[in-house]
Every structure is written in C-alpha cells, then in structure tokens.
Design a protein around this motif. Structure first.
Motif, PDB file in Angstrom:
ATOM      1  N   PHE A   1       8.353   8.443   8.214  1.00 29.96           N
ATOM      2  CA  PHE A   1       9.053   7.563   7.277  1.00 29.96           C
ATOM      3  C   PHE A   1       8.125   7.103   6.156  1.00 29.96           C
ATOM      4  O   PHE A   1       8.560   6.942   5.011  1.00 29.96           O
ATOM      5  CB  PHE A   1       9.622   6.357   8.029  1.00 29.96           C
ATOM      6  CG  PHE A   1      10.760   6.705   8.938  1.00 29.96           C
ATOM      7  CD1 PHE A   1      12.032   6.885   8.430  1.00 29.96           C
ATOM      8  CD2 PHE A   1      10.567   6.863  10.300  1.00 29.96           C
ATOM      9  CE1 PHE A   1      13.090   7.214   9.256  1.00 29.96           C
ATOM     10  CE2 PHE A   1      11.615   7.198  11.139  1.00 29.96           C
ATOM     11  CZ  PHE A   1      12.882   7.382  10.614  1.00 29.96           C
ATOM     12  N   LEU A   2       6.846   6.913   6.478  1.00 27.31           N
ATOM     13  CA  LEU A   2       5.897   6.535   5.429  1.00 27.31           C
ATOM     14  C   LEU A   2       5.732   7.679   4.432  1.00 27.31           C
ATOM     15  O   LEU A   2       5.688   7.456   3.207  1.00 27.31           O
ATOM     16  CB  LEU A   2       4.556   6.162   6.056  1.00 27.31           C
ATOM     17  CG  LEU A   2       3.446   5.782   5.071  1.00 27.31           C
ATOM     18  CD1 LEU A   2       3.859   4.582   4.224  1.00 27.31           C
ATOM     19  CD2 LEU A   2       2.156   5.500   5.818  1.00 27.31           C
ATOM     20  N   ARG A   3       5.647   8.914   4.924  1.00 18.69           N
ATOM     21  CA  ARG A   3       5.519  10.062   4.022  1.00 18.69           C
ATOM     22  C   ARG A   3       6.769  10.224   3.154  1.00 18.69           C
ATOM     23  O   ARG A   3       6.669  10.566   1.972  1.00 18.69           O
ATOM     24  CB  ARG A   3       5.266  11.335   4.826  1.00 18.69           C
ATOM     25  CG  ARG A   3       3.910  11.356   5.532  1.00 18.69           C
ATOM     26  CD  ARG A   3       3.565  12.771   5.998  1.00 18.69           C
ATOM     27  NE  ARG A   3       4.560  13.281   6.927  1.00 18.69           N
ATOM     28  CZ  ARG A   3       4.489  13.159   8.256  1.00 18.69           C
ATOM     29  NH1 ARG A   3       3.471  12.506   8.800  1.00 18.69           N
ATOM     30  NH2 ARG A   3       5.426  13.676   9.029  1.00 18.69           N
ATOM     31  N   LYS A   4       7.940   9.986   3.737  1.00 22.37           N
ATOM     32  CA  LYS A   4       9.179  10.059   2.956  1.00 22.37           C
ATOM     33  C   LYS A   4       9.199   8.982   1.875  1.00 22.37           C
ATOM     34  O   LYS A   4       9.636   9.230   0.741  1.00 22.37           O
ATOM     35  CB  LYS A   4      10.390   9.893   3.879  1.00 22.37           C
ATOM     36  CG  LYS A   4      10.561  11.018   4.895  1.00 22.37           C
ATOM     37  CD  LYS A   4      10.902  12.337   4.235  1.00 22.37           C
ATOM     38  CE  LYS A   4      11.171  13.414   5.276  1.00 22.37           C
ATOM     39  NZ  LYS A   4      11.476  14.732   4.658  1.00 22.37           N
ATOM     40  N   THR A   5       8.734   7.777   2.224  1.00 25.92           N
ATOM     41  CA  THR A   5       8.705   6.695   1.242  1.00 25.92           C
ATOM     42  C   THR A   5       7.767   7.037   0.092  1.00 25.92           C
ATOM     43  O   THR A   5       8.076   6.786  -1.085  1.00 25.92           O
ATOM     44  CB  THR A   5       8.258   5.388   1.917  1.00 25.92           C
ATOM     45  OG1 THR A   5       9.138   5.092   3.010  1.00 25.92           O
ATOM     46  CG2 THR A   5       8.279   4.242   0.926  1.00 25.92           C
TER      47      THR A   5
ATOM     48  N   LYS B   1       2.843   4.175  -4.821  1.00 23.85           N
ATOM     49  CA  LYS B   1       2.526   4.940  -3.604  1.00 23.85           C
ATOM     50  C   LYS B   1       1.348   4.309  -2.872  1.00 23.85           C
ATOM     51  O   LYS B   1       1.369   4.147  -1.636  1.00 23.85           O
ATOM     52  CB  LYS B   1       2.179   6.386  -3.977  1.00 23.85           C
ATOM     53  CG  LYS B   1       3.314   7.200  -4.578  1.00 23.85           C
ATOM     54  CD  LYS B   1       2.816   8.572  -4.971  1.00 23.85           C
ATOM     55  CE  LYS B   1       3.892   9.392  -5.677  1.00 23.85           C
ATOM     56  NZ  LYS B   1       4.949   9.837  -4.738  1.00 23.85           N
ATOM     57  N   LYS B   2       0.316   3.944  -3.629  1.00 27.15           N
ATOM     58  CA  LYS B   2      -0.864   3.344  -3.022  1.00 27.15           C
ATOM     59  C   LYS B   2      -0.538   2.012  -2.370  1.00 27.15           C
ATOM     60  O   LYS B   2      -1.007   1.698  -1.271  1.00 27.15           O
ATOM     61  CB  LYS B   2      -1.938   3.164  -4.098  1.00 27.15           C
ATOM     62  CG  LYS B   2      -3.258   2.661  -3.577  1.00 27.15           C
ATOM     63  CD  LYS B   2      -4.285   2.571  -4.689  1.00 27.15           C
ATOM     64  CE  LYS B   2      -5.613   2.049  -4.148  1.00 27.15           C
ATOM     65  NZ  LYS B   2      -6.635   1.937  -5.241  1.00 27.15           N
ATOM     66  N   ARG B   3       0.290   1.223  -3.047  1.00 29.20           N
ATOM     67  CA  ARG B   3       0.672  -0.070  -2.488  1.00 29.20           C
ATOM     68  C   ARG B   3       1.509   0.106  -1.233  1.00 29.20           C
ATOM     69  O   ARG B   3       1.340  -0.648  -0.261  1.00 29.20           O
ATOM     70  CB  ARG B   3       1.453  -0.880  -3.519  1.00 29.20           C
ATOM     71  CG  ARG B   3       1.954  -2.220  -3.002  1.00 29.20           C
ATOM     72  CD  ARG B   3       2.615  -3.034  -4.086  1.00 29.20           C
ATOM     73  NE  ARG B   3       1.662  -3.407  -5.129  1.00 29.20           N
ATOM     74  CZ  ARG B   3       1.970  -4.183  -6.170  1.00 29.20           C
ATOM     75  NH1 ARG B   3       3.203  -4.654  -6.294  1.00 29.20           N
ATOM     76  NH2 ARG B   3       1.055  -4.487  -7.063  1.00 29.20           N
ATOM     77  N   ALA B   4       2.411   1.078  -1.202  1.00 30.44           N
ATOM     78  CA  ALA B   4       3.233   1.317  -0.014  1.00 30.44           C
ATOM     79  C   ALA B   4       2.372   1.686   1.187  1.00 30.44           C
ATOM     80  O   ALA B   4       2.581   1.205   2.309  1.00 30.44           O
ATOM     81  CB  ALA B   4       4.265   2.404  -0.295  1.00 30.44           C
ATOM     82  N   VAL B   5       1.379   2.560   0.946  1.00 30.72           N
ATOM     83  CA  VAL B   5       0.482   2.940   2.041  1.00 30.72           C
ATOM     84  C   VAL B   5      -0.317   1.744   2.529  1.00 30.72           C
ATOM     85  O   VAL B   5      -0.482   1.528   3.745  1.00 30.72           O
ATOM     86  CB  VAL B   5      -0.461   4.076   1.574  1.00 30.72           C
ATOM     87  CG1 VAL B   5      -1.512   4.364   2.631  1.00 30.72           C
ATOM     88  CG2 VAL B   5       0.338   5.333   1.267  1.00 30.72           C
ATOM     89  N   ASP B   6      -0.805   0.923   1.595  1.00 35.62           N
ATOM     90  CA  ASP B   6      -1.594  -0.250   1.973  1.00 35.62           C
ATOM     91  C   ASP B   6      -0.769  -1.243   2.780  1.00 35.62           C
ATOM     92  O   ASP B   6      -1.228  -1.759   3.807  1.00 35.62           O
ATOM     93  CB  ASP B   6      -2.144  -0.914   0.710  1.00 35.62           C
ATOM     94  CG  ASP B   6      -2.927  -2.174   1.025  1.00 35.62           C
ATOM     95  OD1 ASP B   6      -3.987  -2.082   1.670  1.00 35.62           O
ATOM     96  OD2 ASP B   6      -2.467  -3.268   0.642  1.00 35.62           O
TER      97      ASP B   6
END
Length: 380
Positions: free
Chosen positions: A204-208, A218-223
């Motif tokens: 789900f993180l990769r899809k986001t 993208k960087k903020r979502a991963v963080d």
C-alpha cells in the motif's frame, strides 16, 4: 459641454465608482449560506458510521495496528530467506496459538467466578454489615417512621403501593455466550486481515508513492509511514513488556497471599493495564471483591487490593515514566478523553486501541504542516 443628458452622466459615474466595485467583489467572495454547517455535519456522519459499523471497522483497525507492530518482524524473517507470506503465517499462527492457550487455561476459572457472582454478592453484603450495621439500622428506623407517618395521614390506613413490574435481565451465562460468539467472529476476521496485510508488506505504501505526483510528497509519505510504524510498534512493544512484567508480579503476589487462580488475576491486570488509568480502577475494584470473598478477616481482604496498588504505583509512577516518556509524551487529559471516546464507541476493544490510535494520530500531525497545531495539543 457634453451632448449627453445629465442623468446619463450620473449613471455612468455610479457604475465606475470604486466603492461599487468593492461591494461587487465582496459579494462574489462572500461564502454561500450554510457552508459553515458542512464540517460539523461531515464529522457527525463519520462518527455515526464508526458507531453503527463497529463490527466491521473494529477488526480492520485492530489488524492495521497489529500490522504496524509485526511488519518489522516479517521483514526480519525475510532477511533470513523466509518469504513474506510464510513469515506472516508464522506470526498469525503464533498469535492464534497464544490466544487459544490463554482462553483454554483461563476460561474455566473465569466461568466459575462468574457463576458464583450472585452468591458472592450476598457474602460481601454479609461481611460488610458489621461495618455498615449502624447505617442499616438508621435506614430501617427511617422507613418505619415514614410508614407510620403515611398511616396517620391516611386516617389509620396505609396507602397501597402500586405493583412493581420487574423485567428479568439476561443471565450471566447468556451474556457470556453472546460475548464469546462476537469475540470469536471479530478475532477471526482480524487475524485473516492481519495475515494479508503482513503478507503484502509495503504494497500500500508503494501504491501511494506511485500515485503521488510530486517528489516532495512522495518523500513525505514515506517519512510519515515509517515514523507511524516506528512510533506505534515501539510504544506497543514497550507497554506490552511492562504489562507482562506487572502481570507476573501480580500473579506472584496473589499466589503468596493465598488468592485462588492467581494466573487469572495476573492476566486480567496485564490486559487491563493497556487502558491507562481506567484499567487500574477496574482491576482494583475486581481484586477488592476477590479479597473480600477469599478471606474472612477484613485486614487480610484489604491486603489484596493494597498489594496491587503498591505494584501499580511502582509501575505507573516510576517504571513507565522512565521508559515510555523518553520516547513518547502524550497529554494525560487527551489520553483520558481518547479512552472514554473509543470505549464509548467500540467498548473494551476500543479502549484498548485508544492510545495506539492516539500515538499514530500525533505522529501524523507532527509531520503535516497544516496539522501541527493539533499535534501540539496532543503532546504533553
């Protein structure tokens, strides 16, 4: 001199007046009537859905919280060449085995205590009569005086009281059966969903990240995803370790005091301690009743809740603040409100999930610029 009539000149001047232009701009920018009511209505709709669909939403939330806890373990198993589906199966089967073993060993003593509840209440009442005997005497005398007063007011006749209609409440065994049925269905759904969440890993993180356009987003979502996982898993692992130690200490104390089924009370205390403040109150009340039922002497009965209070005081005022507060600080008032709110929405499971939900919420608020104000209120 202009050839246009005087009235037309004034009309033209009124059209180009700056004040009229400002008024028209304000009219365009003014909000549509009733838009202020949209956020409260949206919040009310969300709360209604959370309450009415709790049988569906609660297993999903529990599976999400547990997936944050056990995803690092599945990744660790993957590093030693155990595939994610197999690692997820090992984690879920271990949880299921622990749950079945606990229910199998504790169901019989728990049912015995539940079946003895009516008789236990009568025993407690008889033991407390020696303490409240004078109060009972005064209450009886007051009732007699009231009856005599009513008789004199009615000319020597006692007014007949209306018949009371008593509605029989469901038995304890019936409530326990329906509760066990609902618990089994919810737990099964949660474990199945947990397996697929763990087996899918970071899907789900990769899809986001894939659907996000900007690199900064993208960087903020991963963080945010990483910090939420670290905060929730660290909190739950730490608190679980503390609660297991507290449950073992209570089990040993109950055994030394001669209280029957000491393991049952240790498991109860360790589980309820996941509910801050309120769990301690419930455990203290239950152990007070157990002490009164176990011992004839009052001082021996009070030793049971007294020892429990001493152990929880050491845990609550010394051990937990030193270990947990260094990693996470939450507003105690917000914790109480969160426990009360989710307990009201989803019952005991909601109260158990209240703090992990609060931890995840604070972590997100601290890393989103528009929500930092809420994160400040959630912190200590």
């Amino acid at each position: 001199m202009s050839d246009r009539p005087e009235g037309q000149e004034n009309s033209a001047c009124e059209i180009v007046t700056p004040s009229s232009v400002t008024q028209s701009d304000n009219a365009i920018k003014s909000p549509t009537p009733g838009t202020w009511a949209l956020p409260p209505l949206l919040l009310l709709a969300v709360l209604t859905v959370l309450f009415l669909a709790r049988e569906l939403i609660l297993p999903v939330v529990a599976a999400l919280i547990l997936s944050l806890v056990f995803l690092p373990l599945v990744r660790g198993l993957k590093k030693i060449f155990i595939p994610a589906p197999l690692g997820a199966a090992l984690v879920v089967l271990s949880l299921l085995a622990a749950l079945v073993a606990g229910v199998y060993n504790l169901a019989e003593p728990a049912s015995e205590w539940l079946n003895k509840t009516p008789q236990s209440l009568r025993e407690i009442d008889s033991k407390l009569r020696s303490i409240t005997g004078s109060v009972h005497t005064v209450a009886t005398a007051t009732a007699q005086v009231q009856d005599i007063t009513e008789k004199l007011a009615n000319g020597g006749e006692v007014k007949k009281k209306p018949r009371e209609v008593i509605v029989k409440e469901p038995t304890i065994a019936g409530a326990f059966f329906y509760g066990a049925r609902d618990f089994t269905v919810s737990t099964t759904s949660m474990l199945v969903l947990l397996y697929f969440l763990l087996a899918s890993g970071d899907l789900f993180l990769r899809k986001t990240i894939a659907v996000t356009q900007k690199f900064s987003d993208k960087k903020r979502a991963v963080d945010i995803a990483q910090q939420v996982e670290v905060a929730v898993s660290r909190y739950l692992f730490t608190v679980a370790f503390i609660n297991i130690a507290l449950g073992c200490a209570v089990t040993a104390a109950m055994y030394m005091l001669g209280v029957p089924n000491p393991v049952l009370w240790g498991v109860m205390v360790g589980t309820l301690n996941f509910i801050p403040y309120i769990g301690d109150i419930i455990s203290f009340t239950v152990l007070t009743v157990v002490g009164l039922l176990t011992f004839d002497q009052l001082w021996q009965s009070l030793m049971v809740p007294g020892v429990f209070y001493l152990l929880t005081a050491i845990e609550g005022y010394l051990i937990t603040p030193i270990i947990v507060s260094r990693r996470l600080s939450l507003n105690p008032v917000v914790i109480i409100l969160s426990v009360l709110f989710w307990g009201w929405m989803w019952g005991v499971p909601g109260a158990l999930l209240a703090v992990p939900i609060l931890v995840a919420t604070k972590t997100v608020c601290d890393r989103v610029d528009s929500l930092t104000v809420f994160g400040e209120y959630l912190g200590e």
